[in-house]
Design an enzyme around this catalytic site. Structure first.
Site, PDB file in Angstrom:
ATOM      1  N   HIS A  66       0.829  -1.211   0.000  1.00  0.00           N
ATOM      2  CA  HIS A  66       0.000   0.000   0.000  1.00  0.00           C
ATOM      3  C   HIS A  66       0.860   1.256   0.000  1.00  0.00           C
ATOM      4  CE1 HIS A  66       0.624   0.841   4.377  1.00  0.00           C
ATOM      5  NE2 HIS A  66       0.687  -0.473   4.466  1.00  0.00           N
ATOM      6  N   ASP A  68      -0.584   4.296   0.879  1.00  0.00           N
ATOM      7  CA  ASP A  68      -1.112   5.239   1.863  1.00  0.00           C
ATOM      8  C   ASP A  68      -0.400   5.062   3.206  1.00  0.00           C
ATOM      9  OD1 ASP A  68      -2.451   2.708   1.990  1.00  0.00           O
ATOM     10  OD2 ASP A  68      -4.010   3.583   3.250  1.00  0.00           O
ATOM     11  N   GLU A 133      -5.130   0.775   2.595  1.00  0.00           N
ATOM     12  CA  GLU A 133      -4.838  -0.236   3.607  1.00  0.00           C
ATOM     13  C   GLU A 133      -4.945   0.333   5.008  1.00  0.00           C
ATOM     14  OE1 GLU A 133      -2.736  -2.959   6.280  1.00  0.00           O
ATOM     15  OE2 GLU A 133      -2.286  -0.850   5.914  1.00  0.00           O
TER      16      GLU A 133
END
Length: 375
Positions: A66, A68, A133
């Site tokens: 991920h 983020d 995530e």
């Protein structure tokens, strides 16, 4: 400066607090496309995802991760700007250093190196990357997996680049995770004057015996791979703010982390039974973040263990501890799933950091895994 460190710095300089991506995926997609990957952006709602593939047929080896990151927390407590990564005394500081932009960079550079060595490698290399995530995890990996399943696409082996190590790079590999079941409970009472309790019904008093039983209960003993089930209350609220009013309701949030020795329906039935036993008038909503998954010893875990021993000399511990990960969405495809990344000591904290040497070691470990499985 190595290519892996340079890419890590580039990704970290991009503010990608969940569900934002900050342009990280574009950087990754361009590099993978240059290495011969077919890249497919998959945006759902506000969430950026992509699915990329190189090669054909099976086995399908997938890197997952991920872009983020979690919010920074108090900026005044950071020694430097969290989105201006800096190396001090061999340690890289900044948000995403460990969770998990160094892992993403190591994946990409290891893949590039492997493709240069083996342009006609066996099977397929794939990437499943999301920016959801750290958030609700609704429009990220879960949605991409639903799309892949509808197409009949498969993943045989999935290496999730989450920071799995505890003290030294490669000392721990995650081979599964517990399930997560959350409840949103409202206990119904009758509001009234605190001096006239016979005219009211205190939801705090009604819930207290049930809560005591839930909190002290031994749910199970776990098994050889999973810890015992745990029950924890995360939020508990009641009252009007006035000291002389019996509240009319109580709200609570709780979570059960459980292994395969339990079932969702069994856990729900037990909680409802305890509430009923104590006469608690209530409304209860359930939320399932993910069911437990476990990868037994097989090709992927063996390749990861061999790579770690070869590159670091460590003999990794195999673990299912900790929270959940997006591996919970990928495992139901029938994939073997392991999580292997840098040390997780500073993740989600102020002054998140990772030793530069770990980043380079992770690159070598990932490259070794690819050589073992697809060369």
């Amino acid at each position: 400066m190595t290519d892996t460190l340079a890419l890590t710095l580039d990704l970290m300089a991009r503010n990608s607090v969940t569900p934002a991506d900050g342009g990280c995926q574009q950087v990754m997609m361009e590099r993978l496309a240059a290495a011969g990957f077919t890249v497919e952006p998959l945006r759902y709602g506000e969430v950026e995802n992509f699915w990329a593939k190189r090669g054909s047929g099976g086995p399908v080896f997938c890197f997952a991760g991920h872009t983020d990151v979690v919010p920074t927390g108090p900026l005044a407590e950071w020694q430097s700007d969290p989105f201006q990564p800096v190396v001090r005394d061999g340690v890289l500081y900044g948000r995403g250093a460990a969770d998990m932009k160094s892992g993403l960079a190591a994946m990409v550079t290891a893949t590039e190196a492997f493709v240069r060595e083996h342009p006609d490698h066996a099977g397929t290399i794939a990437y499943l990357i999301t920016s959801d995530e750290e958030g609700p995890s609704i429009d990220g990996t879960k949605r991409v997996v639903e799309t892949l399943k509808a197409r009949g696409e498969r993943i045989d082996w999935c290496l999730v680049g989450e920071p799995s190590s505890e003290q030294r790079i490669g000392d721990t590999i995650k081979i599964g995770r517990r399930g997560s079941l959350s409840g949103r409970l409202t206990v119904h009472g009758v509001q009234g004057h605190i001096a006239y309790p016979q005219l009211a019904e205190n939801p705090v008093h009604a819930f207290a015996p049930a809560l005591a039983e839930l909190a002290s209960r031994v749910w199970d003993q776990g098994n050889e791979h999973f810890q015992p089930t745990s029950f924890q209350v995360s939020n508990l609220n009641a009252g009007t703010g006035a000291p002389n009013v019996i509240p009319g309701e109580l709200k609570a949030r709780f979570n059960l982390r459980y292994g395969p020795v339990q079932t969702l329906e069994g856990l729900k039935k037990t909680v409802e039974g305890i509430l009923a036993k104590h006469g608690v008038r209530h409304t209860l909503e359930w939320y399932v973040s993910g069911e437990p998954f476990f990868t037994p010893a097989a090709e992927l875990s063996r390749a990861a263990i061999e790579a770690i021993r070869r590159e670091t000399g460590e003999s990794p511990r195999l673990s299912t501890g900790g929270g959940t990960s997006d591996g919970r969405f990928i495992a139901p495809l029938g994939a073997q799933v392991v999580e292997l990344g840098v040390v997780n000591e500073s993740i989600h904290k102020v002054n998140e950091c990772v030793r530069v040497g770990e980043i380079e070691a992770l690159h070598r470990i990932y490259l070794s895994v690819l050589r073992t499985l697809l060369a």
